[in-house]
Design a protein around this motif. Structure first.
Motif, PDB file in Angstrom:
ATOM      1  N   CYS A   1       0.855  -1.194   0.000  1.00  0.00           N
ATOM      2  CA  CYS A   1       0.000   0.000   0.000  1.00  0.00           C
ATOM      3  C   CYS A   1       0.885   1.236   0.000  1.00  0.00           C
ATOM      4  O   CYS A   1       2.089   1.158   0.265  1.00  0.00           O
ATOM      5  N   ASP A   2       0.311   2.386  -0.297  1.00  0.00           N
ATOM      6  CA  ASP A   2       1.056   3.652  -0.323  1.00  0.00           C
ATOM      7  C   ASP A   2       0.961   4.339   1.034  1.00  0.00           C
ATOM      8  O   ASP A   2       0.105   5.202   1.252  1.00  0.00           O
TER       9      ASP A   2
ATOM     10  N   GLY B   1       4.986   0.776   3.660  1.00  0.00           N
ATOM     11  CA  GLY B   1       4.125   0.384   2.548  1.00  0.00           C
ATOM     12  C   GLY B   1       3.461  -0.971   2.712  1.00  0.00           C
ATOM     13  O   GLY B   1       3.361  -1.730   1.750  1.00  0.00           O
TER      14      GLY B   1
END
Length: 689
Positions: free
Chosen positions: A509-510, A553
C-alpha cells in the motif's frame, strides 16, 4: 582611545584565493601603520590574524579575524577572511561588514577560482572593491600579465593606480599614477624619490587610460577630458574615490608584504581613495510593521546594529561581532533584540587586534566592535526600543558534506550536543541532527577540512573527542505481492499456558506507516485482542526480514484465528502476530528501498560533459540542464541515489576546481536494483534472535 565618527571610520575586508597573501598583507598593513613592532609570517605561525592553534598548525586562515589601525585621522578596521572554499561562510561575514573589499591576486600565479568568488561575493553585497596584486617581488611575478587578465575577466572598470617599472626582469621603481611620482624603496622599506621614469615605460598611456576612467564618473570631468585638459591630483583622487563607490572603477595596486614595497602607498590609497562608513548613504531595513525603511549611517539616529559573526570562546564566552549601522552602542546599556523581541544588556565592548583585546565604552555608527557574553546570535539585529527595525539576514552556503560522529569516551556522549550547539551558533554553514532511521548523529559542513577544523575545536575548546565514520544510508524494506499467512503461538509449561492464533493478509500500500484492518467474523478472535495484534505488527515494522531496516508500505488485515478461553492473552496474540509478520514478509517478495535525492549542481559550461558522466556513474538520472544566473555556468538537475553522493562535494570541487556548487533535497524512495541489493543485505544483515 579616540572616538571616531562615520566619516572617519573605514572597514576593509581582505579576501581572495587561498595562498594569495591575504594574511601577509594584513600583517604588513598593521606593521607599517605602527600597530605591531615586528612583521609576522604565516609559515612561522606568528601573525596577528591567524592566532588559533589550528590556524597556526595548518598555516592558513580558517576564521575571519578583526584588527584595526589608526592613521591620518581615520580608524581602519581590517577583516582578514579565509580563502579556502570550506570556509566560505567566513568570507561572507567579512564582506558584509566591509565598506570596501581588497581582493588579493598573486603576481606569481594570477587569477584563480577564489579571486572570482571574492569578486562575486563583493558584487552580490554591493561592496566597493579593489585589487591588490601581491608577491610583486617574486622572481616569477608578472604584473603586466595579471593586469591584462584582470581586465579580461572583470571588465574595463579595472584601472591601475600604481604600477611597477621593470628593467632586466627586476623592479626598479613604482609609479604612482595619481600623484604622478616615481618611487623606489631602500633596504629598510623606506620610500625614496626615483626621479622621472624613462620614456620607454609609456607612463603617459597609463595616465591617459586612468584619466578616461575618471572622466566616466562625472559630466564636468568628461567635458574637461574631451577638451584635452589635464586633471589635477585632487580631481583624480576624487574621481577614483567616487568611481569606487559607484562601481565604475576597480583600482589595481601592487605590494610586497615581504620587503614592504608599495605597502605605504596602499595605506595612502586606503585613506584617500577607499570609501568610509558614511559613504554608504542608505541602508535598507524593515520596521516592526514589515515596511521597508531607510537607515543612515550617522550617530544622530537611534541605535541600530547587526551581529554578523559569533565566536564561541571557551574562556571568554560568547563573542558577538557587531557592525553599528546608526546611533551609538554603549556598554551596560539595554537594547532591544529585534529578532527575538527580547531586551538585552550590552556587556563589555572590545576592539580586537587579532587576539589582543582593547576595551572601549562605546562604538559609534559605522564602527565594528565585539560584545562579550551577550545573548545574541549571528543575523540578529539590535536596536533602540524607540525605533524597532531588522536588517536582512546573511545567506550562508548550505552544508553538503556529512560525517557520523560518536563520542570516543562514553562519558562524553552527554557533552556532544551542548558543545556542538555552541559551534552551530558560531558557524551557520554547519548543521547537526540525529537521523530518525539510523539513529546516528550527523554533522554536516562544506567539506573535509571544514569538518576537521570543527572537530578540532570541539576537542581543544570543549574537551570532547569524537570518532567519525561514513553515515549509514537510511534504507527501508517493503513487499511487492499479497499473501495470507498464519501465526500461531502455543506454549505449555505447567499451569497457565499461552495460546494465540491469527490469520493475516499482507499486501502493498502507499503509506509510510502500517495500515491495520480487521475482518474477523464469528468471534474467531475476540475484539479485546485486536490492539495486541496491531501492537505486535507495529513492533515488527521497525525491523524487516532482509537486513533489519524499517518496513514501509504494508497493509495488514486480520481475517481469522482462534483462541483459548483460559490460555489466550494479549501477549500470546502479540507474539502470534509477530510470527505471522516474519513469515508473511518472506513470502510477499520483500525488496529494499533506497532514498533518492533531487540534485541541482551548477558547474562551468566546460565541465558539463564531465559532470554528466559523473552522474551516470553514480546511477543518476539527468532531468535537464539550464543556463545558470551567472554567465558561463550551467545548472544540471538530476535524481541520484543517496548512497552515491556521500563524497559528491569533494568530486564537484575537484572536477570544477572549486567553481561548482550543488544542493541536495530528499525526494522519495525507490527499489534498489537487484544486483546491488544482495551486497547491501550481506553488509547489513542482522541475525535473528
Amino acid at each position: 582611545m579616540k572616538n571616531y565618527d562615520s566619516h572617519h571610520i573605514k572597514n576593509i575586508t581582505i579576501a581572495g584565493h587561498s595562498g594569495s597573501g591575504k594574511t601577509s598583507l594584513c600583517e604588513a598593513l598593521l606593521y607599517k601603520a605602527g600597530v605591531t613592532d615586528r612583521l609576522g609570517k604565516t609559515v612561522d605561525g606568528n601573525t596577528v590574524s591567524d592566532y588559533t592553534p589550528i590556524e597556526i598548525a595548518k598555516k592558513c586562515s580558517i576564521y575571519t579575524s578583526l584588527s584595526y589601525y589608526e592613521r591620518d585621522g581615520y580608524k581602519v578596521n581590517i577583516l582578514d577572511t579565509p580563502g579556502l572554499f570550506d570556509y566560505a561562510g567566513g568570507m561572507i561575514e567579512g564582506v558584509y561588514a566591509a565598506d570596501c573589499v581588497l581582493i588579493t591576486v598573486s603576481a606569481k600565479s594570477g587569477i584563480h577560482v577564489g579571486t572570482k568568488k571574492a569578486y562575486d561575493c563583493a558584487a552580490e553585497h554591493k561592496a566597493p572593491h579593489m585589487f591588490v596584486v601581491t608577491k610583486i617581488d617574486d622572481e616569477n611575478a608578472n604584473f603586466s600579465n595579471v593586469l591584462t587578465k584582470l581586465k579580461t575577466e572583470f571588465g574595463s572598470s579595472v584601472c591601475p593606480v600604481v604600477v611597477p617599472l621593470i628593467k632586466d626582469s627586476k623592479i626598479v621603481s613604482y609609479y604612482d599614477l595619481l600623484a604622478m611620482k616615481n618611487y623606489k624603496y631602500g633596504p629598510k622599506g623606506e620610500l625614496i624619490d626615483a626621479g622621472e621614469p624613462e620614456p620607454t615605460y609609456r607612463i603617459d598611456g597609463l595616465i591617459e587610460a586612468m584619466s578616461e576612467a575618471v572622466a566616466e564618473t562625472d559630466e564636468e570631468l568628461m567635458m574637461k577630458f574631451l577638451d584635452g585638459e589635464k586633471f589635477t591630483h585632487e580631481e583624480l583622487v576624487n574621481g577614483v574615490h567616487n568611481g569606487i563607490i559607484n562601481g565604475l572603477i576597480t583600482p589595481v595596486t601592487c605590494v610586497s608584504s615581504t620587503d614592504l614595497s608599495g605597502v605605504d602607498l596602499l595605506l595612502d590609497q586606503i585613506t584617500k581613495l577607499l570609501p568610509c562608513a558614511a559613504d554608504q548613504k542608505v541602508i535598507r531595513a524593515r520596521n516592526a510593521a514589515g515596511n521597508e525603511v531607510d537607515i543612515h549611517c550617522t550617530a544622530d539616529e537611534p541605535l541600530s546594529a547587526f551581529v554578523f559573526k559569533t565566536v564561541a570562546d571557551p574562556f571568554v564566552g560568547k563573542m558577538s561581532f557587531i557592525k553599528v549601522i546608526s546611533g551609538v552602542l554603549e556598554s551596560n546599556k539595554e537594547v532591544l533584540n529585534a529578532t527575538t523581541s527580547s531586551t538585552e544588556k550590552v556587556g563589555k565592548l572590545i576592539n580586537l587586534i587579532g587576539k589582543k583585546q582593547v576595551e572601549v565604552q562605546s562604538a559609534s555608527a559605522g564602527d565594528i566592535v565585539v560584545a562579550t557574553k551577550m545573548s545574541v546570535n549571528t543575523n540578529d539585529t539590535i536596536c533602540s526600543p524607540t525605533r524597532v527595525i531588522a536588517f536582512p539576514k546573511l545567506s550562508f552556503p548550505k552544508p553538503c558534506y556529512s560525517v557520523c560522529i560518536k563520542a570516543k569516551s562514553q562519558g562524553d556522549e552527554s557533552k556532544i550536543s551542548g558543545a556542538i550547539q555552541r559551534l552551530l551558533e558560531e558557524d551557520l554553514s554547519l548543521s547537526f541532527r540525529q537521523d530518525d532511521t539510523t539513529f546516528e548523529q550527523i554533522l554536516s559542513g562544506l567539506g573535509e577540512q571544514h569538518i576537521e577544523s570543527t572537530l578540532s575545536k570541539l576537542k581543544t575548546g570543549f574537551g570532547v573527542d569524537v570518532i567519525t565514520s561514513v553515515p549509514k544510508v537510511a534504507y527501508k524494506e517493503t513487499i511487492r505481492k499479497k499473501v495470507k499467512v498464519q501465526g500461531r503461538h502455543k506454549k505449555q509449561s505447567g499451569g497457565h499456558g499461552q495460546y494465540g492464533d491469527v490469520w493475516i493478509e499482507f499486501e502493498p500500500c502507499d503509506s509510510d506507516d502500517m495500515v491495520f484492518e480487521e475482518r474477523v467474523f464469528g468471534g474467531a478472535v475476540p475484539r479485546n485482542f485486536f490492539p495486541a495484534v496491531e501492537k505486535g505488527l507495529q513492533d515488527c515494522m521497525k525491523k524487516g526480514v532482509l537486513a533489519g531496516f524499517p518496513v514501509v508500505g504494508v497493509k495488514a488485515t486480520l481475517v481469522d484465528g482462534s483462541y483459548h478461553p483460559v490460555d489466550s492473552s494479549e501477549m500470546s496474540f502479540k507474539l502470534a502476530a509477530a510470527i505471522a509478520f516474519k513469515e508473511g514478509m518472506k513470502q510477499a517478495s520483500p525488496v529494499l528501498l533506497e532514498p533518492i535525492d533531487m540534485l541541482e549542481v551548477t558547474v562551468p559550461d566546460a565541465n558539463t560533459g564531465d559532470m554528466m558522466g559523473e552522474l551516470n556513474k553514480r546511477r543518476g538520472r539527468v532531468l535537464g540542464m539550464t543556463p545558470a544566473a551567472k554567465k558561463g555556468l550551467t545548472t544540471i538537475t538530476a535524481e541520484v541515489p543517496e548512497s552515491e553522493v556521500s563524497d559528491f562535494a569533494l568530486t564537484v570541487r575537484q572536477l570544477t576546481r572549486g567553481m561548482g556548487e550543488f544542493t541536495l533535497e530528499k525526494l522519495r524512495y525507490d527499489t534498489v536494483p537487484p544486483m546491488l541489493a544482495a551486497d547491501i543485505v550481506a553488509k547489513y544483515k542482522v541475525s535473528e534472535d
